[in-house]
Design a protein around this motif. Structure first.
Motif, PDB file in Angstrom:
ATOM      1  N   LYS A 214       0.854  -1.181   0.000  1.00  0.00           N
ATOM      2  CA  LYS A 214       0.000   0.000   0.000  1.00  0.00           C
ATOM      3  C   LYS A 214       0.902   1.248   0.000  1.00  0.00           C
ATOM      4  CE  LYS A 214      -3.590  -2.753   0.539  1.00  0.00           C
ATOM      5  NZ  LYS A 214      -4.533  -2.720   1.650  1.00  0.00           N
ATOM      6  N   ARG A 215       0.327   2.413   0.199  1.00  0.00           N
ATOM      7  CA  ARG A 215       1.132   3.641   0.173  1.00  0.00           C
ATOM      8  C   ARG A 215       2.180   3.663   1.277  1.00  0.00           C
ATOM      9  NH1 ARG A 215      -3.946   6.934  -0.383  1.00  0.00           N
ATOM     10  NH2 ARG A 215      -4.331   7.093  -2.634  1.00  0.00           N
ATOM     11  N   ASP A 216       1.763   3.329   2.502  1.00  0.00           N
ATOM     12  CA  ASP A 216       2.675   3.457   3.629  1.00  0.00           C
ATOM     13  C   ASP A 216       2.810   2.184   4.447  1.00  0.00           C
ATOM     14  OD1 ASP A 216       0.153   3.412   4.701  1.00  0.00           O
ATOM     15  OD2 ASP A 216       0.470   5.107   6.074  1.00  0.00           O
ATOM     16  N   HIS A 217       2.201   1.091   3.982  1.00  0.00           N
ATOM     17  CA  HIS A 217       2.293  -0.163   4.724  1.00  0.00           C
ATOM     18  C   HIS A 217       2.074  -1.342   3.775  1.00  0.00           C
ATOM     19  CE1 HIS A 217      -2.106   0.501   4.656  1.00  0.00           C
ATOM     20  NE2 HIS A 217      -2.216  -0.810   4.827  1.00  0.00           N
ATOM     21  N   PHE A 218       2.329  -2.546   4.283  1.00  0.00           N
ATOM     22  CA  PHE A 218       2.004  -3.783   3.576  1.00  0.00           C
ATOM     23  C   PHE A 218       0.741  -4.383   4.185  1.00  0.00           C
ATOM     24  CE2 PHE A 218       6.713  -3.944   2.987  1.00  0.00           C
ATOM     25  CZ  PHE A 218       6.748  -4.015   1.602  1.00  0.00           C
ATOM     26  N   ASN A 219      -0.066  -5.036   3.343  1.00  0.00           N
ATOM     27  CA  ASN A 219      -1.083  -5.953   3.833  1.00  0.00           C
ATOM     28  C   ASN A 219      -0.541  -7.355   3.592  1.00  0.00           C
ATOM     29  OD1 ASN A 219      -3.551  -7.835   3.414  1.00  0.00           O
ATOM     30  ND2 ASN A 219      -4.368  -6.070   4.507  1.00  0.00           N
ATOM     31  N   VAL A 220      -0.435  -8.130   4.652  1.00  0.00           N
ATOM     32  CA  VAL A 220       0.172  -9.461   4.610  1.00  0.00           C
ATOM     33  C   VAL A 220      -0.833 -10.435   5.193  1.00  0.00           C
ATOM     34  CG1 VAL A 220       2.182 -10.836   5.267  1.00  0.00           C
ATOM     35  CG2 VAL A 220       2.399  -8.356   5.051  1.00  0.00           C
TER      36      VAL A 220
END
Length: 398
Positions: A214-220
Motif C-alpha cells: 500500500k502507500r505506507d504499509h504492507f497488507n500481509v
C-alpha cells in the motif's frame, strides 16, 4: 439528499428497492438501480467511513467492471506478480496493462457509496437489519431505527449477513478463516519491494500467503481453502520468512472469514435476494470476494432490468448459475488440486512458463478460471487428479 454517512429520517414511502449493506456489492448495486430510475434506499449498521478487514487487492477485472477512475483511492498500481514456494524459486510475472491495484477498504467503500448517493440513492447509516415480513406486493423490514417498506429486499451485508441468517438460515453458507496483518515496515522496504503483489504457495499449510504493498504499509496474510487452526502462528512464520517484513515499525493483526460455499445454491426467495459474501460467492483459489460481489451486483441489476420487481422472478439465480458459478466451481477445483499438493503443484505448474503466465492472468482477469483449470489439469500427474468434481462453488474444499 443528505450527505452520505449521515442518518436520514424515516417516512411512510415504499422504496422500489431496499439494499442492506453499503460495501462494494451494495453500493454498486444501488448505483446501478438508481440509474434505471428506481427509488433505492441503502442501509448499513455502521457509520461511514468505517474500517473493514480485507486484503485490499482489487483485480483488473474488478476495476474494469466498475468502469470509472479509482485514482483518488488507489494506493498502488500493481504491475506484476511474484510467485514462489516458501520464499524460494521465485517467478516474476509482469502484467500489462496493470494486473491490479491495492486499496484501503474504508476509502474504497466510501468512494462507491458517495457515487451511489450522487445518483439519488437514499442512505441510512447506523441502521441495522432486524427482521422482515413479506406480503403479496411488498416487504416490511424492521430495522434498529424503525420500519422500512420496499418491493425488493437485496442483502449485501457481508459474510455474517443478518438478512441471510434470519430469512434463509444460519447454515446456508460455509466459511473458512483467514488472517491478515497491516505491517508498517522499516524505512526503505516499501520502495525495495516495488509495485508487485507476492503469492507464496505454501505460505500456510495447504494454502498460500500474500504480500500487497500500500502507500505506507504492507497488507500481509495467510489463507487456506481447507480452513485450519493456529493462523496467527502461520502468519508470524510467513512474515519471518521475508526480509522486507522483519522488524516492522508497527504491526496490527486481524482475523476474518471467507464465505466459499452456498450449501443449497439458494440465492433468492420471493422478494429477498442475496449478493456477494452474503450469498457465499467468494472464490476458493485466492479467497477473492470483491470482484464476485461486484459481479453479483451487475447480474442482479440485469435481472431487475429484464424482469422488473416481480416476486416470482427467478432470473437472478439463473444468471448466477450461467455467468458466475461455473467460474467459482473451476476455482474450487484448482484450489483442491494445488493446495493438497503445494510443492508438486509449484514444480509442475508454477515453474511451467505457460501455466504461470495463466496464473498471473487469473489475478488480472485476462484468463478465466475454467481455461486455467484445463491447463492445470493437463500439467498435473494423472494419478493425483480427483475422480469427482466439486458439486457446487466449493464442495469438498471448505
Amino acid at each position: 439528499m443528505a450527505r452520505c454517512g449521515v442518518a436520514m429520517s424515516f417516512d411512510d414511502t415504499v422504496a422500489d428497492v431496499l439494499v442492506v449493506g453499503a460495501g462494494p456489492a451494495g453500493s454498486h448495486l444501488a448505483y446501478l438501480l438508481a440509474g434505471q430510475g428506481l427509488q433505492v434506499t441503502l442501509i448499513d449498521k455502521q457509520a461511514f467511513p468505517r474500517a473493514k478487514v480485507c486484503g485490499g487487492g482489487l483485480s483488473r477485472k474488478a476495476m474494469d467492471l466498475l468502469g470509472f477512475d479509482l485514482g483518488p483511492v488507489m494506493h498502488r498500481a500493481i504491475g506484476g506478480a511474484i510467485l514462489n514456494y516458501r520464499n524460494r524459486d521465485a517467478i516474476l510475472k509482469e502484467v500489462q496493462p496493470m494486473a491490479a491495484c491495492t486499496v484501503v477498504r474504508s476509502e474504497f467503500d466510501q468512494l462507491l457509496l458517495d457515487r451511489a448517493c450522487a445518483r439519488g440513492v437514499r442512505f441510512l447509516a447506523e441502521t441495522g437489519f432486524v427482521d422482515a415480513t413479506e406480503t403479496a406486493d411488498a416487504v416490511s423490514v424492521a430495522t434498529s431505527r424503525g420500519v422500512l417498506r420496499c418491493r425488493l429486499l437485496l442483502a449485501a451485508d457481508g459474510a455474517a449477513s443478518a438478512v441471510r441468517n434470519k430469512l434463509f438460515g444460519k447454515d446456508l453458507v460455509a466459511y473458512v478463516p483467514a488472517m491478515e496483518a497491516m505491517l508498517w515496515p522499516a524505512p526503505g522496504m516499501l520502495e525495495r519491494f516495488g509495485d508487485r503483489a507476492l503469492f507464496d504457495f505454501d505460505g500456510m499449510p495447504r494454502g498460500y500467503g500474500w504480500i500487497f504493498p500500500k502507500r505506507d504499509h504492507f497488507n500481509v496474510g495467510v489463507y487456506s481453502p481447507f480452513g485450519g487452526t493456529a493462523l496467527r502462528q502461520h502468519l508470524e512464520r510467513f512474515i519471518a520468512a521475508y526480509a522486507s517484513l522483519r522488524q516492522p515499525l508497527r504491526l496490527e493483526c486481524q482475523g476474518y472469514v471467507i464465505p466459499l460455499q452456498n450449501r443449497r445454491q439458494l440465492y433468492q426467495r420471493g422478494r429477498v435476494w442475496l449478493l456477494g459474501d452474503a450469498a457465499g460467492l467468494a472464490e476458493a483459489l485466492f479467497g477473492e470476494g470483491i470482484y464476485f460481489a461486484l459481479k453479483s451486483a451487475t447480474i442482479a441489476a440485469k435481472a431487475i432490468a429484464a424482469d422488473g420487481l416481480r416476486a416470482e422472478s427467478a432470473l437472478y439465480s439463473r444468471l448466477l448459475r450461467r455467468e458466475l458459478l461455473p467460474e467459482l466451481r473451476a476455482a474450487a477445483w484448482m484450489a483442491r488440486l494445488i493446495y493438497r499438493f503445494p510443492k508438486l503443484a509449484f514444480s509442475h505448474l508454477v515453474l511451467n512458463q505457460q501455466v504461470n503466465h495463466d496464473f498471473a492472468g487469473l489475478i488480472s482477469g485476462q484468463v478465466g478460471y475454467r481455461d486455467c483449470l484445463l491447463k492445470t489439469a493437463l500439467g498435473f500427474p494423472r494419478w493425483l487428479l480427483p475422480s469427482k468434481a466439486p458439486d457446487s462453488a466449493a464442495d469438498n474444499v471448505c
